[in-house]
Design a protein around this motif. Structure first.
Motif, PDB file in Angstrom:
ATOM      1  N   UNK A  93       0.856  -1.187   0.000  1.00  0.00           N
ATOM      2  CA  UNK A  93       0.000   0.000   0.000  1.00  0.00           C
ATOM      3  C   UNK A  93       0.891   1.237   0.000  1.00  0.00           C
ATOM      4  N   UNK A  94       0.294   2.386  -0.282  1.00  0.00           N
ATOM      5  CA  UNK A  94       1.039   3.632  -0.233  1.00  0.00           C
ATOM      6  C   UNK A  94       1.322   4.003   1.224  1.00  0.00           C
ATOM      7  N   UNK A  95       2.488   4.564   1.512  1.00  0.00           N
ATOM      8  CA  UNK A  95       2.820   4.910   2.901  1.00  0.00           C
ATOM      9  C   UNK A  95       1.875   5.964   3.466  1.00  0.00           C
ATOM     10  N   UNK A  96       1.507   5.780   4.724  1.00  0.00           N
ATOM     11  CA  UNK A  96       0.671   6.754   5.412  1.00  0.00           C
ATOM     12  C   UNK A  96      -0.808   6.634   5.150  1.00  0.00           C
ATOM     13  N   UNK A  97      -1.242   5.690   4.328  1.00  0.00           N
ATOM     14  CA  UNK A  97      -2.658   5.537   3.969  1.00  0.00           C
ATOM     15  C   UNK A  97      -3.317   4.562   4.952  1.00  0.00           C
ATOM     16  N   UNK A  98      -3.993   5.108   5.949  1.00  0.00           N
ATOM     17  CA  UNK A  98      -4.586   4.290   7.009  1.00  0.00           C
ATOM     18  C   UNK A  98      -5.654   3.355   6.452  1.00  0.00           C
ATOM     19  N   UNK A  99      -6.546   3.881   5.624  1.00  0.00           N
ATOM     20  CA  UNK A  99      -7.651   3.068   5.106  1.00  0.00           C
ATOM     21  C   UNK A  99      -7.137   1.942   4.215  1.00  0.00           C
TER      22      UNK A  99
END
Length: 281
Positions: free
Chosen positions: A242-248
């Motif tokens: 996933x992309x860094x920092x993407x909580x969802x």
């Protein structure tokens, strides 16, 4: 502490010059600063060759304009340049206009557990220094997005200044968090065995050694697509990226990853075996 940097580098330089004059070796700089600075200067003083190896955190230092210029001079002065991932190598090439070879971090397979069946009620494991760049705060928030019955216990192995902040964040979010601190290699191997999946939510990485270790141990990895992690983790094959920092996105990955994908991990990192000379070059 900053004032101590210059005398530290001078002391390292004197020791390296002395050692080079006693041997027929070369000067190797682990990180461009301080190791690379010392390596290129010592090599010039002794008419030896130098190598500078980029690992990631040293590149972060070069975001400051003055330090970026120093990094450029160091990389151009080195006889050879290495990086632990292709992303770092590209950065080095762009900065120095010189060739940079990729030499990833080798794995000590004798310290890692052999792949074993995934425990049905295993923990979600994360390993690393408790600092912002490792993204453990994002992982806690992602775990909080899951339904209570979907949450496994979260174990984060490591030490660092954010320990209390992370503990409080987990308590506020209702996430069961265990922070065992620093552990011996044998105990870390046991944590890999007890894990259902391994999370590597870093905001930035040079290589991503934990992701590689988890893959070698046969554990599916949910990680950020940064540094060398995409090299050792294939999304939909041995884990989810996933992309860094993407909580969802991280929460969704924690729900959808199949722990059995971990069986595909060892084959993706077998070339990193440090005991097989030259295979990871």
């Amino acid at each position: 502490k900053t004032l101590l940097v210059v005398p530290m580098i001078i002391a390292m330089l004197v020791a390296t010059i002395r050692k080079l004059r006693q041997t027929s070796g070369i000067a190797y700089g682990h990180w461009w600063i301080p190791g690379g600075v010392v390596a290129v200067l010592a090599a010039r003083c002794t008419r030896r060759s130098s190598i500078v190896h980029l690992h990631g955190s040293d590149v972060t230092v070069a975001q400051i304009p003055m330090m970026r210029k120093v990094a450029q001079l160091v990389l151009r002065a080195a006889d050879e340049r290495l990086a632990v991932s292709e992303a770092l190598a590209e950065w080095g090439r762009g900065l120095s206009d010189r060739g940079v070879h990729v030499l990833p971090m080798p794995l000590m397979f004798d310290r890692l557990p052999s792949p074993s069946p995934v425990p049905t009620h295993g923990v979600v494991l994360a390993v690393g220094r408790l600092v912002t760049e490792k993204g453990f705060d994002v992982l806690i928030d992602a775990m909080a997005h899951l339904e209570p019955e979907q949450r496994s216990e979260l174990v984060v192995v490591g030490v660092g200044p954010d320990r209390q902040v992370l503990a409080q964040r987990a308590a506020d979010a209702g996430v069961a968090l265990h922070l065992p601190g620093a552990v011996a290699p044998t105990e870390l191997a046991d944590w890999y065995r007890r894990a259902r999946i391994v999370a590597v939510p870093s905001r930035r990485e040079g290589f991503g050694l934990v992701a590689a270790e988890a893959a070698a141990a046969g554990r599916a990895v949910v990680g950020s697509a940064v540094g060398g992690i995409p090299v050792v983790v294939k999304s939909g094959v041995s884990g989810v990226l996933v992309e860094p920092g993407d909580v969802e996105a991280l929460a969704a990955a924690l729900k959808t990853v199949d722990p059995e994908w971990g069986a595909n991990g060892p084959g993706l990192v077998s070339h990193l075996d440090a005991t097989t000379h030259g295979r990871f070059v």
